[in-house]
Write a protein that holds these residues in place. Sequence first.
Motif, short mmCIF file in Angstrom:
data_model
loop_
_atom_site.label_atom_id
_atom_site.label_comp_id
_atom_site.label_asym_id
_atom_site.label_seq_id
_atom_site.Cartn_x
_atom_site.Cartn_y
_atom_site.Cartn_z
N PHE A 50 -10.16 1.49 4.88
CA PHE A 50 -9.95 0.84 3.80
C PHE A 50 -10.83 2.41 2.79
N ARG A 51 -10.09 2.32 1.51
CA ARG A 51 -10.50 2.75 0.40
C ARG A 51 -11.47 2.50 -0.23
N THR A 52 -12.63 2.61 -1.54
CA THR A 52 -13.41 1.96 -2.49
C THR A 52 -12.50 1.78 -3.29
N LEU A 53 -12.08 -0.56 -2.91
CA LEU A 53 -10.85 -1.06 -4.60
C LEU A 53 -11.88 -1.35 -5.15
N ASP A 54 -11.48 -1.80 -5.72
CA ASP A 54 -11.70 -2.16 -7.57
C ASP A 54 -11.33 -3.47 -7.41
N ASP A 55 -11.63 -4.42 -7.99
CA ASP A 55 -10.74 -5.90 -8.52
C ASP A 55 -9.08 -5.72 -9.10
N ALA A 56 -9.53 -4.61 -9.80
CA ALA A 56 -7.95 -4.35 -10.23
C ALA A 56 -6.73 -4.45 -9.78
N GLU A 57 -7.38 -3.35 -8.51
CA GLU A 57 -6.44 -3.08 -7.54
C GLU A 57 -5.95 -3.78 -6.60
N ILE A 58 -6.66 -4.64 -6.39
CA ILE A 58 -6.65 -5.55 -5.69
C ILE A 58 -5.74 -6.96 -5.48
N GLU A 59 -6.13 -6.78 -7.49
CA GLU A 59 -5.38 -7.96 -7.94
C GLU A 59 -4.11 -7.07 -7.70
N ALA A 60 -4.19 -6.79 -8.13
CA ALA A 60 -1.77 -6.10 -8.49
C ALA A 60 -1.58 -5.62 -6.74
N TYR A 61 -2.21 -5.83 -6.13
CA TYR A 61 -1.43 -5.41 -4.62
C TYR A 61 -1.28 -6.36 -5.00
N LEU A 62 -2.23 -8.13 -5.00
CA LEU A 62 -2.05 -9.16 -4.30
C LEU A 62 -0.73 -10.10 -5.14
N ARG A 63 -0.11 -9.14 -6.07
CA ARG A 63 0.78 -10.38 -7.08
C ARG A 63 1.66 -8.64 -7.01
N ALA A 64 1.50 -7.64 -5.92
CA ALA A 64 2.90 -7.42 -5.84
C ALA A 64 3.38 -7.81 -5.01
N GLU A 65 2.54 -8.01 -3.82
CA GLU A 65 3.18 -7.82 -2.37
C GLU A 65 3.23 -9.57 -1.51
N GLN A 66 1.93 -9.79 -2.18
CA GLN A 66 1.85 -11.82 -1.58
C GLN A 66 1.22 -11.69 -0.15
N PRO A 67 0.46 -10.89 1.02
CA PRO A 67 0.22 -10.76 1.82
C PRO A 67 -0.52 -11.40 2.55
#
Length: 201
Positions: free
Chosen positions: A136-153
């Motif tokens: 995994f890349r080093t992820l910041d909280d904004a990226e995590i939040e944007a990803y989860l809101r987009a894909e809801q995995p």
Amino acid sequence: MQPPRPASAARPLVLGSTSVYRRELLSRLRLPFTVEPPHVDETPHAGEAPAELARRLAAAKAAAVAARHPGAVVIGSDQVADLDGEPLGKPGNHANAVSQLRRMSGRTVIFQTALAVLCLDSGFAQHDLAPVRVRFRTLDDAEIEAYLRAEQPYDCAGSAKSEGLGIALLEAIESDDPTALVGLPLIRTCRMLRAAGLPVF
């Protein structure tokens, strides 16, 4: 030399799973199959390693469905995300997914994808494991939040769909069976189905 067996003589194929991802993957082989939920308790045993958990659950799923369809060739599969020997299951909700992705940020996770193919009437049984190393890349909280809101995995072990937007969270994937990360290692599946008497072609 015996003539080819007619298609009607082939054993039925059953996927023991509730996963829409595994159903989609198996359909790529263009074989007729049915789907049946295995109804298996997926609770880990105390101290159970992720690879052994995946193997046990794949075998249990195949066995549960094979018991109801002894003449069929039955596929069971399971995947467990392995972070330093700790099993990470499906997050189930947003908060758990945030926690998982924070923990996996900048780390290598092994997705242990187990496969079992059984036919009770013929006595056929094969099991295998297709581990996939994911960095995994080093992820910041904004990226995590944007990803989860987009894909809801929330129904995916490890909280990310590599076949979708989740690929943007990753640095690298190492595997000898490319579809294993999505949930069903098709190279191994084809090999086992051929051995069980169900050639793909």
